[in-house]
Design a protein around this motif. Sequence first.
Motif, short mmCIF file in Angstrom:
data_model
loop_
_atom_site.label_atom_id
_atom_site.label_comp_id
_atom_site.label_asym_id
_atom_site.label_seq_id
_atom_site.Cartn_x
_atom_site.Cartn_y
_atom_site.Cartn_z
N LEU A 223 1.57 5.63 -2.25
CA LEU A 223 0.29 5.76 -1.55
C LEU A 223 -0.14 7.23 -1.44
N VAL A 226 -1.88 7.84 -4.49
CA VAL A 226 -3.21 7.24 -4.43
C VAL A 226 -4.17 8.18 -3.70
N VAL A 233 -10.13 1.58 -7.47
CA VAL A 233 -9.54 0.26 -7.26
C VAL A 233 -8.04 0.42 -7.10
N LEU A 234 -7.48 -0.25 -6.12
CA LEU A 234 -6.02 -0.28 -5.96
C LEU A 234 -5.59 -1.74 -5.99
N ILE A 236 -2.37 -4.48 -6.01
CA ILE A 236 -0.97 -4.54 -5.58
C ILE A 236 -0.47 -5.97 -5.71
N ALA A 246 2.04 -3.04 2.03
CA ALA A 246 0.83 -2.35 1.59
C ALA A 246 -0.21 -2.31 2.70
N ILE A 250 -1.27 1.26 4.11
CA ILE A 250 -2.61 1.73 3.74
C ILE A 250 -3.36 2.10 5.02
N ASP A 256 -7.91 5.75 1.75
CA ASP A 256 -9.25 5.22 1.53
C ASP A 256 -9.50 4.94 0.06
N VAL A 257 -9.55 3.65 -0.30
CA VAL A 257 -9.88 3.24 -1.66
C VAL A 257 -11.00 2.21 -1.53
N VAL A 260 -9.54 -2.68 -2.56
CA VAL A 260 -8.10 -2.93 -2.49
C VAL A 260 -7.88 -4.42 -2.67
N MET A 262 -4.99 -7.63 -3.68
CA MET A 262 -3.57 -7.93 -3.82
C MET A 262 -3.32 -9.43 -3.88
N THR A 281 -9.47 -6.43 2.91
CA THR A 281 -8.52 -6.61 1.81
C THR A 281 -8.97 -7.80 0.96
#
Lengths: 406, 311
Positions: A223, A226, A233-234, A236, A246, A250, A256-257, A260, A262, A281
Amino acid sequence: MKYLLKSSLVAAAALAVAGTGALAQETVTLGAAVSLTGKYTTDGEHTKRGYDLAVDMINKAGGVKVGDKTYQIAVKYYDDESTPATGAALAERLIAQDGVKFLLGPYSSGLTKAIAPVTEKYGVPMVEANGASRSLFTSGYKYLFAVLSTSEQYLSSAMDLAAEKAAALGKKPEEIKVALAFENDPFSQDVRAGVLDDAKRLGMQIVIDDQLPKELNDMAATLTKVRALKPDVLVISGHAKGAATAVRQISEMKVDVPIVAMTHCDSADVVAKFGAAAEYTLCASQWASTLTYKDNLFGSAADFAKLFNTTYNYEPPYQAAESAAAVMVFADAFQRAGTLDPAKVRDALAATDMQTFYGNVKFDETGKNIAKPMVLFQVLKGEYRVVAPTKWAETEAVVPRPMMGN
Amino acid sequence: MNEFFAQLVASLPSNLRILVEAPIFNVQLILDGLLIGAIFALAAYGMALVWGVMKIINIAQGEFVMLGGYVAVIFAQNGIHPLLAVPVSGAVLFLVGWLLYRAVIFRIVEEDLFVSILATFGISILLQQLMNQVFGGDVQIADAGLGTRFLFSGFVTVSDVKLVSFVLALALGGVLVAFLRNSRLGQSIRATAQNARAARVLGIDTGRVYAATYGLNAAICGSAGALVAMAYTIHPYIGLPYTVRSFMIVVVAGLGNLAGVIAAGIGLGAAENMAGFLLGAQYQLAFVFGLLVVVLLWRNWRLKRKRQYLK
């Protein structure tokens, strides 16, 4: 225990009804090794309940008509203890000793992988609902059919969403930077392979590609990277523990993304565990009760959810829904085959083309379902809302997510 | 495998460049490493204690951490602040350790090291499966409801719960040292560690000392586990990394050297985090093992030199 009592009561009632009927019906028995102890206990139970509910509904509706006879369906269960070797041994036992001619799948890709060679050897069709690994469908199995979307499709809708929303981020799709954090296990690596393909297709750049070890409960190093590289874009994937770690970190590290996404947020129960930290999320899911699929047995997806809830007292996770769909696929194939000859039923399965409350089912030549896309939830005000694909979206996705900032 | 290697070669220089061009991220990595390192150090200190006094390598170390974590989870689920679980899980785990000693460990104290590894390995599997049955395999957390603070105009973030657990871990270490140095039981433990036979001759009940030592170790790990559940996540199979790192730290620092254990623990945490950043998270644990090999080689080399000198 309570549940066992309940199901045996149901069974007893069913027997009583069958007994009093003027014409005693015959029974077709499906076999299943599911995880009732060991690490997959929870998901194994969801699987079994999905099977049981579908069997119950089909029997109540009069059973399956095969040729000119009508059959009741029964399932013979064994506990595979969440161990592949036990699963394989039990499949052998179901087929060779108990004379079962049709198998329902176990829970997890690992167990399915262990059982598939056995069903293949005996020419016994297996419809599975909980083995998503891509490798299951590259081994040339002829008797294996899966109703769920395979793992490389899990986060495709998230990547598509990122491309669609590129303008909202003030970028062209090919300027989008993607960070990957995937656990180093077969399932997550399959998901990763899918995301890499999507990134290539959409022309996005991969800036981080970390593989998380299996025991990891601290993603601080990834992270930090990151935060340094600021991707758009993240993505996971690392089962429930990956999702929980995560979401927690986070929010704690204020990473800050804009997007996100997953897998396994629902099984990690991130909304209940982390509350506001889970907000925005994006979560991949096989199924949602708000989708508009329908069938004649359960009705709509919402009807299934309601019935499941009144029977077992909790909202059905997708594992239960897809398991119920597997039983329906078998029943449909029996009817179309008009016989209980395994080879003929196998051919009928291969020709399946139907809609269930869980989604459309149509198998390609490798046995995987190609008719049902994954859906993408977003956690909005503490609820999972479907935001992609656009066809089923309940609401617009919030992209970019608001900065947690400082 | 080749793919991983190619990726490593490709990403290492760019990751290194981030740290050179934006040195503030070094601070973040080292800080995060220090904070988790203190928890490693606690578990390692317990391991050194049992190893030094009882000549047992306790493989169930990580499972004691995991059990302690579940105490904090139970607290949080019942609306009690999980910080209160830190002393309580210590007490509960002391009891667990004591009972385990009376049931199993006392049979293996005088035995071969190999027997003790096997027996404690068995205990660790037993505890894992037990917790899996009771709580299920899912991840659990104990939310302490603390915030995050920003340093260096927002470039570095530190969560309060990690900070609190760091301070508590150090305080716990301090209490332990004072206890071993000053209390009657602490003195008996140290006497037994030096020479069990002589201690018995002088009237120390070494059986009781062993039980207390094992219980004390479990208690330290338990408290550490409560901190883990608050700052990270736990599940029934989370134990192994803590056992491995404890072992590594004890090997580096040696037995009976608290300052060394804390330094090694914190240093390992920081080094590991840097490695995770530079090489990718997949090499984080590999780095720990690699370091272990290097340390052992270095020690061996130093010992050899010493022997030559004496000749």
